[in-house]
Structures are given as C-alpha cells and as structure tokens.
Design an enzyme around this catalytic site. Structure first.
Site, PDB file in Angstrom:
ATOM      1  N   CYS A  88       0.798  -1.225   0.000  1.00 11.57           N
ATOM      2  CA  CYS A  88       0.000   0.000   0.000  1.00 11.57           C
ATOM      3  C   CYS A  88       0.833   1.279   0.000  1.00 11.57           C
ATOM      4  O   CYS A  88       1.950   1.304   0.496  1.00 11.57           O
ATOM      5  CB  CYS A  88      -0.890   0.075   1.230  1.00 11.57           C
ATOM      6  SG  CYS A  88      -2.021  -1.270   1.377  1.00 11.57           S
ATOM      7  N   GLY A 136       1.596   0.033  -5.084  1.00 12.60           N
ATOM      8  CA  GLY A 136       0.411  -0.802  -5.245  1.00 12.60           C
ATOM      9  C   GLY A 136      -0.332  -0.434  -6.505  1.00 12.60           C
ATOM     10  O   GLY A 136      -0.616   0.745  -6.720  1.00 12.60           O
ATOM     11  N   ASN A 151      -1.523   1.443   5.566  1.00 13.73           N
ATOM     12  CA  ASN A 151      -0.397   0.729   4.970  1.00 13.73           C
ATOM     13  C   ASN A 151       0.228  -0.133   6.066  1.00 13.73           C
ATOM     14  O   ASN A 151       0.623   0.379   7.098  1.00 13.73           O
ATOM     15  CB  ASN A 151       0.634   1.737   4.429  1.00 13.73           C
ATOM     16  CG  ASN A 151       1.912   1.082   3.936  1.00 13.73           C
ATOM     17  OD1 ASN A 151       2.976   1.662   3.985  1.00 13.73           O
ATOM     18  ND2 ASN A 151       1.823  -0.135   3.437  1.00 13.73           N
ATOM     19  N   GLY A 152       0.305  -1.439   5.814  1.00 17.53           N
ATOM     20  CA  GLY A 152       0.891  -2.330   6.802  1.00 17.53           C
ATOM     21  C   GLY A 152       0.025  -3.548   7.006  1.00 17.53           C
ATOM     22  O   GLY A 152      -0.878  -3.828   6.224  1.00 17.53           O
ATOM     23  N   TYR A 159      14.580  -1.764  -1.590  1.00 19.02           N
ATOM     24  CA  TYR A 159      13.822  -1.998  -2.816  1.00 19.02           C
ATOM     25  C   TYR A 159      12.532  -1.188  -2.969  1.00 19.02           C
ATOM     26  O   TYR A 159      12.284  -0.601  -4.009  1.00 19.02           O
ATOM     27  CB  TYR A 159      13.496  -3.487  -2.916  1.00 19.02           C
ATOM     28  CG  TYR A 159      12.514  -3.848  -4.004  1.00 19.02           C
ATOM     29  CD1 TYR A 159      12.817  -3.633  -5.348  1.00 19.02           C
ATOM     30  CD2 TYR A 159      11.272  -4.384  -3.694  1.00 19.02           C
ATOM     31  CE1 TYR A 159      11.904  -3.958  -6.347  1.00 19.02           C
ATOM     32  CE2 TYR A 159      10.356  -4.711  -4.697  1.00 19.02           C
ATOM     33  CZ  TYR A 159      10.685  -4.492  -6.013  1.00 19.02           C
ATOM     34  OH  TYR A 159       9.792  -4.799  -6.995  1.00 19.02           O
TER      35      TYR A 159
END
Ligand code: SF4
Length: 589
Positions: free
Chosen positions: A118, A144, A218-219, A365
């Site tokens: 996300c 995403g 997010n998570g 990344y």
C-alpha cells in the site's frame, strides 16, 4: 552454512524457537505438528508492550502462531546474523548456457519480487484536496497497482470513490469533480492472492456516533486479539475482510469521550505494522505504529496571499514533490497527529520506549530513490549498498550492469567504488501491463523477456557483474543470467544488495513462505549453481545496516532502528505464523 536462531518461544507445549531455527537446518522435523511441539497452539502475548496489548490474544487468520518475547528477539538479532562479510560462492569453470529451456515453474508473473501492499496520502486545507491526493497517489503508484481510492470532505459531507486499476485509470477529471472539499485521504493498494476485490479497496468508511470516519492503512496487523468477535457482539457489521477495518470499528465502538481519545485507545489495542491516515468531515489524523514499520511523512505547502498552509501526509516524500510541498518531518512511531482548523496537534498513544523496527527493505527496494524514508534519502542508502558490496565481494570484470530499475542505484555505487565501468546492459520495457501470457509461453521465459531485453553489443564477450536487490525464488535470476549469456556475456557474476531473504514478512509485504524462499532452503553455493552464475555474493547484514545509517546525525537512524526479520528470522513483534516460517520439506512426513 546456516546459523540457527536463538530466541525462545514461550507457551504451553511449545518448543523454544531454537527448535524453529533448527527447522532451517538439516534436522528439520517431519511435520508441522512435530515442529510446533504438538500444536495447534494459541498463545497469550506477553505484557511486554507496556500494557498496550489486548487482554487476550487470538491468532488473526492463520492456523498457528508462536510468540517470542520482544526482549529475547531483540537480544538475539546480532547472533542471528546469517550473512557474514564477503559471503561469496564462485564457479570459475562454468560454461555458457544457451537460453530458453527452462524447466522450473513459471507463475505467470514476469518478475519474482517482493511486493509492497500500500501507499497512503492525505491532504488538509486545499480547495482541490482530492486532486492533490490524486497527484500524490500517482507518485506512490509503485507501492500498489491493483486498486486505488480517494475520500474527500468539505466540512459537511464525506464522499469516496474506489476502483480497480491504476490511479490514472480510475481518477479522471470527471471522477475527481465528484470529490469536492478541502480535505482528502487516498490509498493505492497491491493485495495478496485471492484478495484483490474492490470490496477491500480503501479508504474504508464507517459511520460512528461521532460521524463518518474514513481510513487508509499501509501495513499489516499481526494480533487483533478477540477484537473482531467482541466488536461483532457489540453490533459491528464488517464490510470487508481487511484487518484495517478493525481499527476503524474499534474507534467507532470506543466509549471514550472525544474522537482523539477513541482513536488513541483503539490504536493502542492493535499490534503490527500500521501507518494510517484518517479523516472525518472536518479533520485529518495520521499515525504510525509504535515500532514504526512503515514510513509516513508530513509536509507543508505554504499558503499564498495570507491563505493558511496546506498540510500533506504521504508514505514517501516523492509524493510531495509534485505538489510543491516541503518535507517537515516523519510522523513518529507511536504518534497520533491531528490537523483541524485549530492547526496541528500531536499526542502519543504508545510509550516511546517501544524499540523501533523500521522496514529496511524500504531502503533496499520498495521506496523510490528520490524519496526520503525514515528521514533518510533512499538514494544515499542504495548507493552505499553498492559501494559496500564492492568492498565486501569485489570481482574482476569488465562491466557493471544493473537489473533495472531497482538495481540501478546500487550498481552505480558498485561501479564508483570498484572503478569498473557501468552501463545499461539490460533494458526494461516499462509498458508491460498485466498481459496474459499463454501457458506454452510461460515455459520459455516469455514473461521476463517481455520485461527485460539485453543490449547485445554491450554484453558481447564481456565479464559482467549483475547487480540486483534480491533473489526470492531464484527462477527470475536464473532467467536473467541465461539471457545475459545468450547475449554473449563471457562471465556473469551476480551481486545482491542485501542479505539472503530467509524468512517471510508479516508486516505488510507480500512474501512467499519459507518453503518457497530459495535462500531459506539452499546454501549460497547451491543458489549460485541454481541460477547458473559464475559467482554469487550478497551484501552482509552488517554491510546493509551500515549502508542505511552511515553519515546519519546523532539522532538519526541506527542499525538497531530497523526491522531485518526477512534476513534474520528474528521478528520484532510477538506474533509470527509458524507454517510460513517452516522450510521446504518440513511438512513432509
Ligand atoms: Fe521489512 Fe523484511 Fe521486516 Fe517485512 S520482515 S518489515 S520486509 S525488513
């Protein structure tokens, strides 16, 4: 050579995690039941988070989890290091293989990468907040690509629109016109297999006694206790299967007197990774979990002609640049920030003593190199990873070639440190979408070849060093090595800008289970043999944390500030999924 983890599991009938560590080695038990000492088990968490946990913890979604005390896990982080400096495998006698007779399974996805789930965005105090949020999400699209949503408010009403696909496909001018107001939050999502329905797209909205609340998250939460069952008994009707909705239902059902107290109380009840933005019809909230797993930054656009400033929040600061917003600071782990017509206020919902565990893979990344993440430029970290990799495992060669795009910055660092020329020996096609790949094409590396193409006149007769950021299953790396050989490379040396990925992530990153992670099941030499490289080396864990902290100010990130669980198997929270951390073959028997 694999080292074993040393942390201890507590709970009735469970073996110490030492034995889970041993699963990775030669003495893997014959079955999951044996591995868990006769489970399925449910464990109560320890009270190690300063009383901020729920009263009773029940696994969220998988069959069995083990808890290990945070203290024990943190203490064992250093001794669990599995990638000593300069860990290299080589094969000087390797002969070139001519390309495309792949017999490994092709899963239909062109690249074998971990995927972030996300990106989130929030804007307060702009007359076209939804459009600003759209631009922010546009910059966060790499986090995403399956669905996106925006909710906006004008002080009276809240509207939201969600859709499947890219941000630019969903939010046309016409759609944005249906999202009026000076407040907005947004979300872009990659979801795991079988979970990509529009139903779970965010923001998620819930009506409460304090009005409508929308959330973008997010998570991944790892322990919701019995919250969902309790909420359902209290009349909550869940619209989605997303655990993000638990947070908002906890808020809606809180008995605290003010909304801020309701939010703080609810956030203190959940464990795991959450960077969230929330909104009501007239306020924005932003918060990060006490460990600070996922990033969340705050920025400001200066008001013109005496107008008030606009406040923005985003997963990465690259979202600010399009908006001409200036980075102010990160939302701190365990902090809840509120923006309203009274300005910006902040409070804590968790003690500052909770150890930080920011995801180091953001620097390896996920995040864009033009972003500042956890207060540090990603470009700076990646360049240093490449330099450190050259120092740890240099090899004589003619050309440094990045696997684009994420290997580029580390490759530049490697080339600068080693003095070996850098060039784009592989070209990436950025316009490959979700193209259907026919079954017979999958067995011929078609997916990878659609996305990458070698520059033959650069590679012909050269000894090349390929720089990539990870090897997950190994199949893609093998295809790339073969592609380079088929294009005429005389030698292919693979260098990876992080340690071997040996354990799955439970904090919002889509990872395969340990059984599918090649580094959890093979030695470095075996991986080298599998990917058919002349030599293979990974950056050490010490080298990685050094790269992400070097030249930091005294109050900046330190090696202990990071989560490195996918490289060590040592998790910063108490809850992990036993099945997911078993190596290949552990279920046979
Ligand atoms: Fe990041 Fe790996 Fe930790 Fe997941 S396990 S939060 S990917 S460092």
């Amino acid at each position: 050579m694999r080292e074993q983890m040393a942390a201890t599991v507590e709970g009735p009938g469970l073996k110490p995690i030492e034995s889970i560590g041993a699963l990775r080695g030669a003495e893997a038990p014959r079955s999951l039941r044996e591995a868990k000492g006769g489970v399925p088990q449910r464990l109560k968490p320890e009270s190690g988070l300063g009383g901020y946990g729920t009263a009773e913890a029940v696994p969220l979604s998988k069959t069995a989890r083990v808890g290990a005390s945070e203290r024990q896990m943190r203490g064992s982080l250093d001794c669990a290091l599995r990638a000593p400096l300069g860990m290299t495998a080589s094969n000087d006698g390797m002969t070139a293989v001519d390309g495309c007779d792949v017999n490994d399974a092709e899963d239909g996805t062109p690249f074998d990468k971990l995927r972030e789930e996300c990106g989130i965005m929030a804007v307060y105090g702009h007359p076209d907040a939804a459009r600003m949020t759209f631009w922010g999400l546009y910059a966060l699209q790499h986090r995403g690509q399956e669905s996106a949503g925006i909710a906006s408010a004008d002080g009276h009403d809240v509207n939201d629109i969600k859709g499947m696909g890219l941000v630019s496909e969903i939010f046309t001018d016409e759609v944005l016109a249906r999202l009026p107001g000076h407040i907005a939050i947004g979300h872009t999502r990659y979801s795991t297999t079988g979970d990509s329905a529009l139903l779970n797209a965010q923001p998620i909205s819930v009506e409460s006694t304090m009005g409508l609340i929308a959330i973008a998250h997010n998570g991944n939460l790892v322990n919701l206790g019995n919250s969902k069952e309790r909420l359902e008994r209290d009349g909550a009707v869940f619209q989605t299967t997303s655990d993000s909705e638990i947070i908002i239902q906890l808020i809606a059902h809180s008995r605290c007197n003010t909304l801020v107290d309701c939010i703080a109380e609810s956030l203190a009840q959940v464990d795991g990774a959450f960077s969230i933005v929330m909104m009501t019809r007239n306020r924005i909230f932003a918060a990060r979990d006490p460990h600070g797993f996922r990033p969340l930054s705050m920025g400001r656009i200066a008001g013109v002609n005496g107008e008030p400033d606009t406040f923005v929040f985003a997963s990465e600061t690259c979202a600010f640049d399009l908006l001409h917003a200036k980075y102010e600071r990160d939302v701190r782990p365990g902090e809840l920030v509120m923006v309203s017509e009274d300005g910006v206020t902040s409070r804590r919902f968790a003690p500052e003593t909770v150890p930080h565990a920011s995801c180091i893979f953001e620097h390896v990344y996920f995040a864009r190199p033009d972003s500042r993440v956890f207060g540090r430029w990603v470009q700076q970290s990646r360049d240093e990873m490449g330099r450190q990799l050259a120092r740890e495992s240099g090899v004589d060669a003619d050309l440094v070639v990045p696997v684009p795009d994420s290997g580029v910055t580390a490759a530049l660092g490697y080339a600068a440190e080693s003095g070996i020329p850098f060039n784009f020996g592989l070209i990436r096609n950025h316009y490959v979408g979700r193209t259907f790949i026919q079954p017979e094409q999958r067995t011929r590396d078609f997916g990878v070849r659609m996305k990458l193409n070698p520059v033959r006149n650069l590679l012909q007769g050269k000894r090349i060093i390929l720089i990539d950021d990870s090897i997950i299953r190994g199949t893609t790396s093998r295809k790339i090595v073969r592609m380079c050989r088929a294009a005429g490379a005389a030698e292919v040396h693979m260098r990876i800008s992080c340690p071997p990925t040996i354990s799955p992530c439970f904090y919002g990153v889509d990872t395969p289970s340990t059984r599918e992670l090649i580094a959890a099941n093979k030695s470095i030499e075996e991986i080298r043999e599998f990917i058919e490289a002349d030599s293979l080396a990974y950056l050490s864990l010490v080298g990685l944390t050094y790269s992400c902290t070097t030249n930091e100010p005294a109050n900046g990130m330190s090696p202990a500030s990071f989560c490195t669980a996918c490289y060590t198997g040592v998790y910063p929270t108490q809850w992990v999924d036993v099945e997911d951390i078993l190596p290949a073959g552990a279920l046979v028997g």
